[in-house]
Motif scaffolding. Structure first.
Motif, PDB file in Angstrom:
ATOM      1  N   THR A 126       5.553   3.684  -3.524  1.00 48.15           N
ATOM      2  CA  THR A 126       4.610   4.557  -2.835  1.00 48.15           C
ATOM      3  C   THR A 126       5.041   4.836  -1.400  1.00 48.15           C
ATOM      4  O   THR A 126       5.011   5.980  -0.940  1.00 48.15           O
ATOM      5  CB  THR A 126       3.199   3.939  -2.855  1.00 48.15           C
ATOM      6  N   GLU A 127       5.442   3.815  -0.678  1.00 49.47           N
ATOM      7  CA  GLU A 127       5.785   3.992   0.737  1.00 49.47           C
ATOM      8  C   GLU A 127       6.961   4.942   0.897  1.00 49.47           C
ATOM      9  O   GLU A 127       6.976   5.786   1.793  1.00 49.47           O
ATOM     10  CB  GLU A 127       6.082   2.639   1.383  1.00 49.47           C
ATOM     11  N   GLU A 153      -2.020  10.381 -12.824  1.00 53.50           N
ATOM     12  CA  GLU A 153      -2.503   9.554 -13.928  1.00 53.50           C
ATOM     13  C   GLU A 153      -2.234   8.080 -13.672  1.00 53.50           C
ATOM     14  O   GLU A 153      -3.071   7.223 -13.967  1.00 53.50           O
ATOM     15  CB  GLU A 153      -1.863  10.008 -15.235  1.00 53.50           C
ATOM     16  N   PHE A 154      -1.045   7.766 -13.148  1.00 51.00           N
ATOM     17  CA  PHE A 154      -0.758   6.366 -12.862  1.00 51.00           C
ATOM     18  C   PHE A 154      -1.629   5.849 -11.720  1.00 51.00           C
ATOM     19  O   PHE A 154      -2.059   4.688 -11.732  1.00 51.00           O
ATOM     20  CB  PHE A 154       0.724   6.184 -12.562  1.00 51.00           C
ATOM     21  N   ALA A 155      -1.920   6.705 -10.736  1.00 55.42           N
ATOM     22  CA  ALA A 155      -2.843   6.303  -9.671  1.00 55.42           C
ATOM     23  C   ALA A 155      -4.237   6.060 -10.232  1.00 55.42           C
ATOM     24  O   ALA A 155      -4.941   5.123  -9.826  1.00 55.42           O
ATOM     25  CB  ALA A 155      -2.879   7.377  -8.590  1.00 55.42           C
ATOM     26  N   ASP A 199      -4.353   2.768  -2.159  1.00 57.86           N
ATOM     27  CA  ASP A 199      -3.554   3.540  -1.207  1.00 57.86           C
ATOM     28  C   ASP A 199      -2.828   4.687  -1.893  1.00 57.86           C
ATOM     29  O   ASP A 199      -2.630   5.752  -1.311  1.00 57.86           O
ATOM     30  CB  ASP A 199      -2.526   2.643  -0.514  1.00 57.86           C
ATOM     31  N   ALA A 200      -2.401   4.453  -3.145  1.00 60.02           N
ATOM     32  CA  ALA A 200      -1.686   5.502  -3.880  1.00 60.02           C
ATOM     33  C   ALA A 200      -2.605   6.682  -4.139  1.00 60.02           C
ATOM     34  O   ALA A 200      -2.223   7.846  -3.934  1.00 60.02           O
ATOM     35  CB  ALA A 200      -1.146   4.941  -5.187  1.00 60.02           C
ATOM     36  N   GLY A 209     -14.004   5.166   7.407  1.00 60.94           N
ATOM     37  CA  GLY A 209     -13.207   6.370   7.598  1.00 60.94           C
ATOM     38  C   GLY A 209     -12.639   6.900   6.300  1.00 60.94           C
ATOM     39  O   GLY A 209     -12.615   8.118   6.068  1.00 60.94           O
ATOM     40  N   GLU A 210     -12.179   6.004   5.418  1.00 56.90           N
ATOM     41  CA  GLU A 210     -11.634   6.428   4.127  1.00 56.90           C
ATOM     42  C   GLU A 210     -12.701   7.079   3.262  1.00 56.90           C
ATOM     43  O   GLU A 210     -12.480   8.123   2.642  1.00 56.90           O
ATOM     44  CB  GLU A 210     -11.017   5.231   3.397  1.00 56.90           C
TER      45      GLU A 210
END
Length: 617
Positions: free
Chosen positions: A393-394, A445-447, A466-467, A539-540
């Motif tokens: 992801t990063e 889909e994986f997220a 996060d993803a 915030g998120e």
């Protein structure tokens, strides 16, 4: 004869499904254990070739087992065994020969699902009964082939390779290895070609210095020579052991190792250590393996029409559920996902090769391997894939920041072992395949699987959310910037994103507001906002709630007074490659915007009836 395929799709009837937590203690002598035994696969005659092989699963091993011309053969595969390009070649082939011939009469080969073992049995011409039990450990790459005979027989065990393993006989054992370069050239080249060299430390490197191989040994066996052979038309290097004298019992132990090491000597020392331990602990290893399978089967199984004959199609559907779960369990804790094009069980021609192998982990195909695991409660198997994506992801975020100046995540459809694009990228960071530059739906889909794992288990998995937030930010920021460049405004007149340019799966391109993307964004925001209180920061949560309002409405069409989902509001061209993707129905699977029993399915039915399966070019 073995059937051409041991998996056949049948019609579902009344079924009973049992779902238990992975940590549950399995009950003893329950009805389901008896029913599971009815799904065992039994063959009453030998096979013609490796195509007629039977799967045997272990934690990170998959074996293809068959008897051909009196020889018991098995191929060994693993997700941890990788070549220079990150594909998954075999660890080799083992042949067992017996004298006198032991499969002359009463031949039987059975896959016993509950025990995860294959038992091959028969009789010599004089009536000596012989059986061979094969099983794999779950917590380590280890194979046992246990021979039992009513009268002593001679056994020869050969290792064969066509894949450039260096094989030798060493101290009464066969040992083989294949070492990849200390610096992987494919990774280095891809980093440079795709403009990611500056982020090298963030890109996973599972191939540099990887050494794969194994050691095969049994008490009382001696060297029986080396030479060349032939397997499926491939020339092979062979090494053999044989029993010093006829035996009634023999436990052939194969210890495999697939690790990154700085030196072959270090790798060999560790292999020897593990091989010694395995030879001394066969009983405890078998007990631990059996306990794992007991839990595996107790947590999820389906029984349909118990007691029906094997010709009953509904009963076959139940058996198929058991068989696909069983084969999926050949990758419990691997370092790479189970490949969609054969997994660990490729067996035809050159079993190192696969269709579509240049695409590596093609996400639209990979997703179909892993969605069933969520519903079955096989979270340990599923986590191999979700962690694989999470750990890449990063670097995806760094890629998006460099090429598109957005702080988001967009996993490539053609996904490599490194998390780069397996096909290659253009100067602007998009997939160079003309039909894939804006196809990121499968990554959603994986997220979504990551979020669903948390919802199903009640656990929080590190960096999983996060993803999902990263994917939302990519679509939000990239398309606001794109529209602002064209019109001076980041949103349309109603305050919605304009998702353009986009790809609706593989057929539709230059799309505006395509259904599959809108469904994916809707599902991700839905699941993020139902996370337990405190999971998202203030915030998120505020950001996700705001984004939810910016998702454009689904594009609709109407025919004969019936409304249905369109692939997109508009598209510029259609890619014709024989595929018949149906992005309109992503509202049902995988994103569950509409679902049976929970929503009105009229739109879904209309879409199925009226939307074109194959778009006009």
């Amino acid at each position: 004869m073995p059937p051409k395929s041991i998996i056949r799709i049948g019609m579902a009837a009344t079924l009973v499904a049992v779902l238990a937590p992975a940590s549950a203690t399995p009950p003893a002598n329950t009805t389901w254990e008896e029913e599971l035994a009815a799904y065992n696969v039994v063959w009453d005659s030998p096979s013609k070739s490796s195509v007629d092989s039977m799967p045997l699963a272990g934690g990170i091993l998959g074996l293809n087992v068959w008897v051909e011309k009196g020889e018991l053969c098995f191929l060994m595969g693993s997700p941890n065994c990788m070549d220079e390009n990150g594909m998954q070649p075999k660890l080799g082939l083992v042949r067992l020969r017996f004298f006198p011939a032991v499969f002359e009469q009463d031949f039987r080969q059975e896959l016993r699902l509950a025990q995860s073992e294959i038992i091959v049995s028969g009789k010599t011409a004089s009536g000596t009964r012989v059986s061979v039990k094969l099983w794999c450990a779950v917590d380590q790459p280890l194979v046992h082939a246990e021979t039992t005979a009513s009268e002593p027989v001679e056994v020869t065990a050969s290792y064969e390779t066509w894949s450039n393993y260096d094989a030798k006989v060493d101290k009464g054992a066969i040992q083989w290895s294949r070492r990849l370069a200390q610096v992987n050239a494919r990774r280095k080249n891809d980093l440079e070609a795709q403009g990611m060299a500056e982020f090298e430390d963030k890109v996973p490197d599972p191939l540099s210095g990887l050494i794969c191989g194994g050691r095969m040994t049994a008490p009382g066996m001696v060297e029986a020579g080396s030479g060349v052979g032939l397997f499926n038309g491939l020339k092979t290097q062979t090494c053999s052991l044989k029993t010093a004298a006829p035996v009634k019992q023999l436990d052939l132990c194969i210890t495999l190792r697939m690790e990154q090491e700085k030196s072959l000597a270090t790798w060999e020392a560790q292999l020897d250590k593990h091989a010694r331990r395995a030879a001394q602990n066969a009983k405890s290893d078998r007990f631990a393996t059996q306990a794992w399978w007991n839990v595996f089967w107790s947590r999820s199984h389906i029984t349909i029409n118990p007691g029906a004959p094997p010709t009953d199609e509904a009963w076959q559907a139940g058996r198929n559920y058991q068989l696909i779960r069983y084969m999926s369990a050949s990758n419990v804790n691997g370092r790479a996902m189970t490949l969609f094009n054969g997994g660990q069980f490729t067996c035809t021609d050159n079993p190192d090769r696969r269709a579509w192998e240049g695409c590596q982990f093609m996400a639209q195909n990979q997703r179909l391997v892993y969605w069933p695991m969520l519903r079955a409660g096989d979270f340990d198997l599923l986590q191999v894939a979700t962690d694989f994506y999470r750990d890449r992801t990063e670097m995806s975020r760094l890629h998006a920041r460099k090429f598109w100046d957005v702080d988001g995540v967009a996993w490539s459809e053609a996904f490599s072992i490194f998390g780069l694009d397996s096909i290659g990228t253009t100067a602007d960071g998009r997939c160079s395949a003309r039909h894939l530059p804006h196809h990121y739906t499968s990554g959603m889909e994986f997220a979504l699987m990551m979020l669903e794992m948390g919802r199903y288990t009640g656990k929080e998995f590190r960096n999983y959310r996060d993803a999902a937030i990263g994917i939302i930010r990519y679509y939000d920021q990239f398309h606001q910037k794109s529209l602002a460049k064209k019109t001076g405004k980041p949103l349309d007149a109603k305050g919605h994103l304009v998702i353009y340019p986009s790809d609706a799966c593989e057929p539709y391109h230059g799309c505006t507001n395509n259904t599959d993307v809108i469904a994916g964004l809707t599902a991700l925001t839905r699941e993020l906002l139902v996370l337990p209180k405190g999971t998202l920061s203030t915030g998120e949560r505020a950001y996700v709630e705001g984004f939810q309002k910016r998702i454009p409405p689904f594009p609709m069409k109407e025919q004969e007074g019936r409304k249905y989902f369109a692939a997109a509001e508009s598209w510029e061209w259609v890619f014709e490659n024989g595929n018949m993707d149906f992005p309109q129905m992503y509202v049902c699977f995988p994103f569950s915007i509409l679902s049976l029993g929970r929503s009105d399915m009229t739109l879904a039915k209309n879409t199925w009836d009226l939307a074109p399966i194959k778009p006009a070019i």
